[in-house]
Scaffold this motif. Structure first.
Motif, short mmCIF file in Angstrom:
data_model
loop_
_atom_site.label_atom_id
_atom_site.label_comp_id
_atom_site.label_asym_id
_atom_site.label_seq_id
_atom_site.Cartn_x
_atom_site.Cartn_y
_atom_site.Cartn_z
N HIS A 94 0.86 -1.18 0.00
CA HIS A 94 0.00 0.00 0.00
C HIS A 94 0.90 1.23 0.00
N VAL A 96 1.26 4.83 0.45
CA VAL A 96 0.53 5.89 1.14
C VAL A 96 1.19 7.22 0.82
N TYR A 102 -3.69 8.88 7.18
CA TYR A 102 -3.69 7.67 8.01
C TYR A 102 -3.74 8.04 9.49
N GLU A 241 -3.98 -2.95 3.01
CA GLU A 241 -4.56 -2.19 1.90
C GLU A 241 -5.53 -1.10 2.35
N LEU A 242 -5.84 -1.03 3.64
CA LEU A 242 -6.78 -0.04 4.16
C LEU A 242 -6.07 0.90 5.13
N LEU A 243 -6.67 2.07 5.35
CA LEU A 243 -6.13 3.02 6.33
C LEU A 243 -6.97 3.08 7.59
N ASP A 286 -13.59 2.26 2.36
CA ASP A 286 -12.82 3.02 3.33
C ASP A 286 -12.54 4.39 2.70
N SER A 288 -11.17 6.91 3.81
CA SER A 288 -9.84 7.49 4.08
C SER A 288 -8.79 7.00 3.08
N ASN A 289 -9.12 5.97 2.30
CA ASN A 289 -8.22 5.49 1.25
C ASN A 289 -8.31 6.37 0.00
N SER A 292 -5.54 6.06 -2.58
CA SER A 292 -5.28 4.77 -3.22
C SER A 292 -6.59 4.30 -3.84
N SER A 294 -10.68 3.43 -2.46
CA SER A 294 -11.60 3.35 -1.33
C SER A 294 -12.55 2.17 -1.42
#
Length: 329
Positions: A94, A96, A102, A241-243, A286, A288-289, A292, A294
């Protein structure tokens, strides 16, 4: 003002009432500014402008994080998180491009479920994670410790006697302990040490890493409850893969923060949705992604309850075992 600057404050103040329009706004942005997601939608012959509802959005298969740079926009990575995987598997990465987002997600999410980090002493028993410099879990715990400003915070590999001594001192001082660990390490610690953690938060993150026999969650929690004299063991659900993270605080049902939404797809049709109570593939939004993607289709099997919480039931056959290992039935 960039799109991300304009919407990122909305992400962490979102509610059920405005989640869908914000999710669609982010989808339109990512469908044009994320090359991998754009190609995926093109491959599916989907015109993003034709989609008007969240349940029409295609979710990016999580496997693509293994061999593609999933980045929205032109930012350069500030942090690269890498999954643990197992020997012989390709790790997910991921990239970022804004670590501050994050940090925001972590702090807002933690406060939502547990209150201010400053009230806790964080003790993290994370062998195998500490040994990797690219672990998002290690990064998460370091940030919480920084927010806590507590000199007794600490990471531990195998120094069980030192950890137990510190726990006993903190218990005598009536300090609030937040004890988090990977499953095999918690079991190793519980084999020899039995501190009274009845007033502490104890959280497992999954993961036997081949070090011990795989256990279903109820077995694992039963052992830890008995060893630490506590009525509850909590669980954390997060991934490279998630934040954002979801947490199960009492009954094994995970709750997500307001900017994270779960949907259950039919195991035989990735574009069909299942009602609450049925088991299928777990798709995660998500917000917040934003830098990248979501909209991620995981390889976890889950069942959602009528109130929006979810239970992890296992993983699809032939999918890689991850840090949160297969310990659910």
């Amino acid at each position: 003002m960039s799109f991300v600057t304009a919407v990122k404050d909305k992400i962490f103040s979102v509610s059920n009432n405005n989640f869908e329009p914000l999710a669609l706004e982010i989808f339109y942005y990512q469908s044009s500014q994320n090359p991998v997601y754009k190609d995926y939608l093109h491959f599916l012959n989907i015109n993003p402008k034709d989609l008007q509802k969240v349940d029409q959005i295609p979710f990016l298969p999580i496997e693509l994080f293994k061999n593609h740079k999933i980045i929205t926009g032109n930012g350069n990575p500030e942090v690269i998180f890498e999954s643990s995987g197992t020997t012989g598997t390709i790790p997910s990465r991921h990239y970022v491009t804004d670590a501050a987002i994050y940090d925001q997600s972590l702090l807002h999410g933690f406060k939502h479920f547990f209150g201010d980090p400053e009230q806790y002493t964080f003790l993290a028993l994370l062998p195998s994670y500490l040994e990797r410099k690219t672990s998002s879990l290690t990064y998460m715990m370091q940030k919480l410790m920084n927010m806590s400003h507590n000199e007794d915070n600490g990471f531990y590999l195998y120094e069980h006697d030192i950890l137990a001594d510190k726990m006993e001192r903190l218990i005598k001082q009536n300090k609030k302990i937040f004890f988090i660990g990977v499953s095999f390490a918690l079991l190793d610690f519980a084999d020899k040490h039995h501190p009274d953690l009845s007033n502490a938060i104890i959280m497992e993150t999954g993961g036997m890493k081949g070090r011990r026999k795989e256990l279903i969650r109820d077995e694992l929690h039963g052992i830890l409850k008995s060893s630490f004299n506590t009525p509850h063991i909590m669980s954390e659900y997060g991934m490279t893969e998630l934040l954002s993270q979801a947490y199960a605080r009492h009954d094994g049902l995970f709750e997500a923060p307001p900017w994270m939404r779960l949907m259950i797809r039919d195991a035989n049709d990735p574009f069909a949705w299942l009602p609450s109570g049925q088991t299928g593939g777990l798709n995660i939004i998500d917000l917040s992604n934003i830098n990248s993607c979501s909209f991620v289709a995981t390889q976890d099997l889950a069942r959602q309850t009528a109130d929006g919480r979810f239970e992890i039931m296992g993983r699809f056959d032939n999918s890689d075992l991850r840090g949160c290992s297969l310990m659910y039935e």
